[in-house]
Design a protein around this motif. Structure first.
Motif, mmCIF file in Angstrom:
data_model
loop_
_atom_site.group_PDB
_atom_site.id
_atom_site.type_symbol
_atom_site.label_atom_id
_atom_site.label_comp_id
_atom_site.label_asym_id
_atom_site.label_seq_id
_atom_site.Cartn_x
_atom_site.Cartn_y
_atom_site.Cartn_z
ATOM 1 N N ASP A 155 0.834 -1.201 0.000
ATOM 2 C CA ASP A 155 0.000 0.000 0.000
ATOM 3 C C ASP A 155 0.870 1.254 0.000
ATOM 4 O O ASP A 155 0.637 2.186 -0.769
ATOM 5 N N SER A 313 -8.169 -2.753 12.038
ATOM 6 C CA SER A 313 -8.782 -1.946 10.983
ATOM 7 C C SER A 313 -8.164 -2.321 9.633
ATOM 8 O O SER A 313 -7.221 -3.107 9.561
ATOM 9 N N ASP A 314 -8.678 -1.705 8.581
ATOM 10 C CA ASP A 314 -8.138 -1.953 7.243
ATOM 11 C C ASP A 314 -7.140 -0.874 6.843
ATOM 12 O O ASP A 314 -6.912 -0.643 5.657
ATOM 13 N N PRO A 319 -4.453 -5.134 5.757
ATOM 14 C CA PRO A 319 -5.107 -6.198 4.980
ATOM 15 C C PRO A 319 -4.134 -7.081 4.205
ATOM 16 O O PRO A 319 -4.542 -8.122 3.676
ATOM 17 N N HIS A 324 -9.290 -11.710 6.332
ATOM 18 C CA HIS A 324 -10.481 -11.706 7.189
ATOM 19 C C HIS A 324 -11.121 -13.095 7.271
ATOM 20 O O HIS A 324 -11.406 -13.730 6.257
ATOM 21 N N VAL A 330 -10.761 -8.244 10.019
ATOM 22 C CA VAL A 330 -10.529 -6.867 9.581
ATOM 23 C C VAL A 330 -11.837 -6.100 9.646
ATOM 24 O O VAL A 330 -12.862 -6.551 9.108
ATOM 25 N N PRO A 332 -13.531 -2.440 8.681
ATOM 26 C CA PRO A 332 -13.292 -1.201 7.936
ATOM 27 C C PRO A 332 -13.208 0.001 8.863
ATOM 28 O O PRO A 332 -13.909 0.053 9.887
ATOM 29 N N ARG A 333 -12.383 0.966 8.504
ATOM 30 C CA ARG A 333 -12.235 2.161 9.343
ATOM 31 C C ARG A 333 -13.564 2.897 9.512
ATOM 32 O O ARG A 333 -13.775 3.553 10.532
#
Length: 390
Positions: A155, A313-314, A319, A324, A330, A332-333
């Motif tokens: 990322d 969180s993601d 991730p 998950h 996981v 999501p934020r």
């Protein structure tokens, strides 16, 4: 022998993942036969004070410099110290650990002296520096002029490519000492840490967090999760580390509004070594990492290696390590306000289901985030940075 200058804002015994990763990298590089001088800053020294070098790992020296009040004094002064060190030791390359201030200073110093430079993007240094009050121009210059760039996650590598136009970013993952961070400690000391010694009841669920708790790590969501879980069953929040001083007001406000729940927050304070951290992680029934933004958190990898059931969180590269439902969970934020509900759902798993999750988490760390993997990656980087290095 190859001689490397590494600049880092934090280094052991400083707190946080940045200090831990810098210290670990120096140890691994030393094992590869590289001589390393570490330059780091300290708020506990007089401005401009330079301590005599500390010798740690073989082939390693650590120089600590007292910070001035502002970077516009600290950085030019540090350059003077770097000039003095280079004239004495003749470095082959310079490494900046974190993009600013270390990465910029390393890249600039290397350019001035005709040396190869590399910078490592570790956490939120991209996200923080590209927006005000960060210095976008300095960030971009650093990324474009370093000979080699590493990032802790795919990322972050993608973001660097977008900012700099470079396609040669090397993903250098955070890693874990899987002998220290393991589900069982065959050398556990008698009278060590236990639920009983911490005043945790046998029926209490232990919600864990490790590191320096602050806003970006999801502090408010952790507190809300504790409230939600305790409405259903006994639970405590074990903070393995410290609460950042600037964020203490959030905790104080929680104590005012939720005095009974706040009594079940246990804060260990700074721990002296990773063995102690691992002892506490093994006590956690569920480990929580509700970060708002991240690189690749060391603490989450360590918790997975210790066999913790993790909910994260993601953010950032999380991730990339947690799949998950297979080796963790996981959230999501945008759904972190449901962290407590996720914990309660996790607690309904059977023993067999939980064992499958935590074994898969441990296996993921062993195969992709071990010290052996890091040594191979670092050798690739050194070969790129300094061809024909010995």
């Amino acid at each position: 022998m190859t001689r490397l200058l590494l600049i880092t804002e934090r280094f052991a015994p400083d707190l946080g993942g940045l200090a831990r990763s810098a210290t670990r990298l120096v140890g691994t590089l030393s094992q590869l036969g590289i001589k390393i001088d570490v330059v780091t800053w300290s708020r506990f020294l007089q401005p401009g004070e330079v301590l005599p070098p500390e010798t740690g790992e073989a082939n390693t020296r650590v120089y600590r410099i007292g910070l001035y009040r502002h970077w516009d004094m600290t950085m030019p002064y540090t350059l003077n110290v770097l000039d003095w060190l280079h004239s004495s030791h003749a470095y082959d390359a310079v490494w900046g650990h974190y993009l600013f201030p270390s990465g910029f200073l390393a890249t600039w110093f290397a350019a001035l002296n005709g040396l190869a430079s590399t910078v490592s993007a570790r956490g939120n240094d991209i996200d923080r520096e590209m927006f005000p009050p960060g210095d976008f121009a300095r960030l971009q210059w650093t990324l474009q002029h370093a000979k080699a760039i590493t990032a802790v996650s795919a990322d972050m590598s993608r973001k660097i490519q977008l900012l700099s136009g470079r396609e040669d970013v090397l993903v250098l993952k955070n890693v874990v000492d899987t002998e220290i961070f393991s589900p069982h400690n065959p050398q556990a000391r008698r009278g060590g840490i236990s639920k009983e010694t911490l005043g945790i009841a046998s029926d209490e669920v232990v919600l864990g967090f490790c590191g320096e708790l602050r806003e970006k790590k999801g502090q408010q969501f952790l507190l809300n999760a504790l409230t939600t879980v305790r409405q259903v069953r006994p639970a405590c929040l074990l903070i393995i580390g410290e609460v950042r001083t600037s964020q203490d007001s959030v905790l104080q406000l929680y104590k005012t509004h939720q005095p009974e729940n706040a009594q079940r927050i246990i804060i260990t304070g700074h721990l002296p070594n990773p063995e102690a951290v691992a002892e506490y992680l093994r006590l956690c029934d569920v480990y929580l990492q509700p970060s708002l933004w991240e690189g690749m958190p060391n603490a989450l990898l360590e918790a997975m290696a210790c066999g913790c059931c993790c909910i994260a969180s993601d953010a950032g590269g999380i991730p990339e390590v947690i799949i998950h439902g297979k080796n963790g969970f996981v959230l999501p934020r945008s759904h972190l306000h449901k962290l407590g509900e996720a914990v309660l759902e996790c607690l309904t798993m059977t023993i067999e289901e939980k064992n499958q999750i935590v074994q898969a988490a441990r296996d993921r760390i062993l195969t992709e985030y071990s010290l052996t993997q890091e040594k191979l990656q670092l050798q690739t980087l050194i070969d790129l940075l300094i061809p024909n290095s010995v």
